[in-house]
Design a protein around this motif. Sequence first.
Motif, PDB file in Angstrom:
ATOM      1  N   MET A 221       0.813  -1.225   0.000  1.00 45.70           N
ATOM      2  CA  MET A 221       0.000   0.000   0.000  1.00 45.70           C
ATOM      3  C   MET A 221       0.840   1.266   0.000  1.00 45.70           C
ATOM      4  O   MET A 221       0.295   2.363   0.061  1.00 45.70           O
ATOM      5  N   GLY A 222       2.159   1.133  -0.075  1.00 44.61           N
ATOM      6  CA  GLY A 222       3.007   2.318  -0.091  1.00 44.61           C
ATOM      7  C   GLY A 222       3.432   2.734   1.311  1.00 44.61           C
ATOM      8  O   GLY A 222       3.284   1.985   2.280  1.00 44.61           O
ATOM      9  N   ASN A 223       3.955   3.945   1.404  1.00 47.64           N
ATOM     10  CA  ASN A 223       4.445   4.475   2.672  1.00 47.64           C
ATOM     11  C   ASN A 223       3.478   5.503   3.234  1.00 47.64           C
ATOM     12  O   ASN A 223       2.869   6.270   2.488  1.00 47.64           O
ATOM     13  N   ALA A 224       3.365   5.502   4.539  1.00 49.10           N
ATOM     14  CA  ALA A 224       2.614   6.537   5.263  1.00 49.10           C
ATOM     15  C   ALA A 224       3.255   6.703   6.616  1.00 49.10           C
ATOM     16  O   ALA A 224       3.579   5.703   7.286  1.00 49.10           O
ATOM     17  N   ASN A 225       3.470   7.957   7.017  1.00 47.42           N
ATOM     18  CA  ASN A 225       4.118   8.249   8.300  1.00 47.42           C
ATOM     19  C   ASN A 225       5.483   7.576   8.387  1.00 47.42           C
ATOM     20  O   ASN A 225       5.859   7.034   9.433  1.00 47.42           O
ATOM     21  N   ARG A 226       6.180   7.554   7.249  1.00 49.08           N
ATOM     22  CA  ARG A 226       7.541   7.013   7.163  1.00 49.08           C
ATOM     23  C   ARG A 226       7.598   5.513   7.450  1.00 49.08           C
ATOM     24  O   ARG A 226       8.623   4.984   7.881  1.00 49.08           O
ATOM     25  N   ARG A 227       6.506   4.816   7.234  1.00 51.53           N
ATOM     26  CA  ARG A 227       6.466   3.370   7.397  1.00 51.53           C
ATOM     27  C   ARG A 227       5.827   2.739   6.161  1.00 51.53           C
ATOM     28  O   ARG A 227       4.909   3.304   5.575  1.00 51.53           O
ATOM     29  N   GLY A 228       6.312   1.553   5.788  1.00 46.78           N
ATOM     30  CA  GLY A 228       5.715   0.828   4.680  1.00 46.78           C
ATOM     31  C   GLY A 228       4.627  -0.113   5.176  1.00 46.78           C
ATOM     32  O   GLY A 228       4.738  -0.701   6.261  1.00 46.78           O
TER      33      GLY A 228
END
Length: 564
Positions: A544-551
Amino acid sequence: MQTIEYDRRYRAIRLNDTLLFWALAALVLGAGLGLRDPWPADEPRFTLVAKQMIESGDWLFPHRGQELYSDKPPLFMWLQAVAYSVFGNWRVAFLLPSFLAAMGTLWCVVDLGRRLWTRRVGLYAGYALLFALQFTWQSKKAQIDPVVVFWITLANYGLLRHLLGVARERKPDWPMWMLGWAAAGLGTITKGVGAIALLMLIPAGIASLRGWPVKVHAARAKFWLGPLAFVAAACVWLVPMLIAAQGQPGPEYANYVNDILLRQTAKRYGASWDHGQPTWYFLEVIATMWLPTMLALPWAIPAWRRRLRRRDPRYLLPLAWWVLVVIFFSIPGGKRDMYILPALPMVALALAPLLPGLLRKSAVQWTAFGFTALFSLALLGGGLTMWFGDPGFERRFVAERSLEDVSQALAASVVMIGCWGLACLSWTRRRRAVAGLIATLTGLWVAFGLLMAPLLNDSSSGRGLMTGVGRHIGPDAELGLVSWREQNLLMADRRVAEFGFKAEFAEQMRRGLRWQRRAPQSRWLLVQDVAMLPCIDLAQTHHMGNANRRGWTLVPGSAIAGCD
């Protein structure tokens, strides 16, 4: 007739000055309210706790998912829950306590400046506080600190009115004395450090013994009304919580009481386990994050020294308390920049009487002009580099936060703020450089709230990630979270299964797999990439990609066949 006309015009000017300040304060602090969701690290946690209070009806014992949340007392979360009960909108409710607390802090400083000196001095104190970068930044975030700053400032307000006797011809003001202690008590059950307001009594007691015009009135029986007010305020939460905890089976609630009353307060202060910083760290914070207010410090220090030689307690008490707060928080190894934020209102108060004279100095005007110019040029240059260039920092920033779709709009916003600052300087020139500085910072905070924050919201809040997850798995699927963060649970579009927050990632994954095997066709796991197991068939997963610097990766039931 001329005197009457002069008085009428003078009152109109005073009213206009006051209205201008409060309009600017509401604009700067309120811009963007309702336009974004909670952002990590702390905002989603507190909002999730408040949301679960509403849903469960349990307001005494905060929960984060299925676990008790014992890091902070619940008063701030109560305020968020109450705001939601009134407005029915979490985007408004989660930020409203911080906004109201910041406005309340400004009122305390402005009114105290008016009572100790003049109405004009009160407004200068308000401006010095409002446009200090750390105060504005923290006030636009849904963290506990703006509320605890309000309680501590209200406590200082009450204590100073009593100690200095400014309301009753230098007589003690016992209702204000009780207000000061009660506010410190409420600050303590908001965040354990709320009691630092009472450090004001140390310089007050010493000054009284040395013959300064300060009176503690410790020998009078009414003195003890203050400590009683502190205890009564703290017991608003403590007593019901302790009584209710005694009636709960198992060790969970006893551990909660021990953690929140001992480990998160005295033990954390005496043996900090995170945020390690050197002893001088807060001097760096004052020199940078309290700008531009601290630009006046080189001229203020000699002026303060002269006034202290005259034994003026209006300067002694706020300044001595500032020093004590910095020393108090410098002792433990763990330090965060917002720890000393409660001292900033008193610094602004002590600085305000000097500002009318200082702002007439050419050197001060040039300093304000230079700061605004450098600040604006830095924004302009950074924005143009993002827009036309491809610096490594910008690439990492965009990739870690999945901002590819909005990076150009963000760059344009930064360029616009830089141009606005330079335009303000060209209008005000050197003699009115402070007005240009205020206009520049007003433009910065308004642009951030109305333009930049909405652009950053989908990635920063986790809403974009969770919206994509819901769209991918469909409305009828079940979702479980592994190695999750608070924003994942808060932003989910359905009820989700979670397998503990503090549990090790491997243990969460084992629990998640057991849950998924019971209905593999309809159950999905959203897993932080660092918790993925080698047995999972990555070809069948969906990243799902990265969000908040987490994959983050979605794992269907068909991908876990090798994990039996």
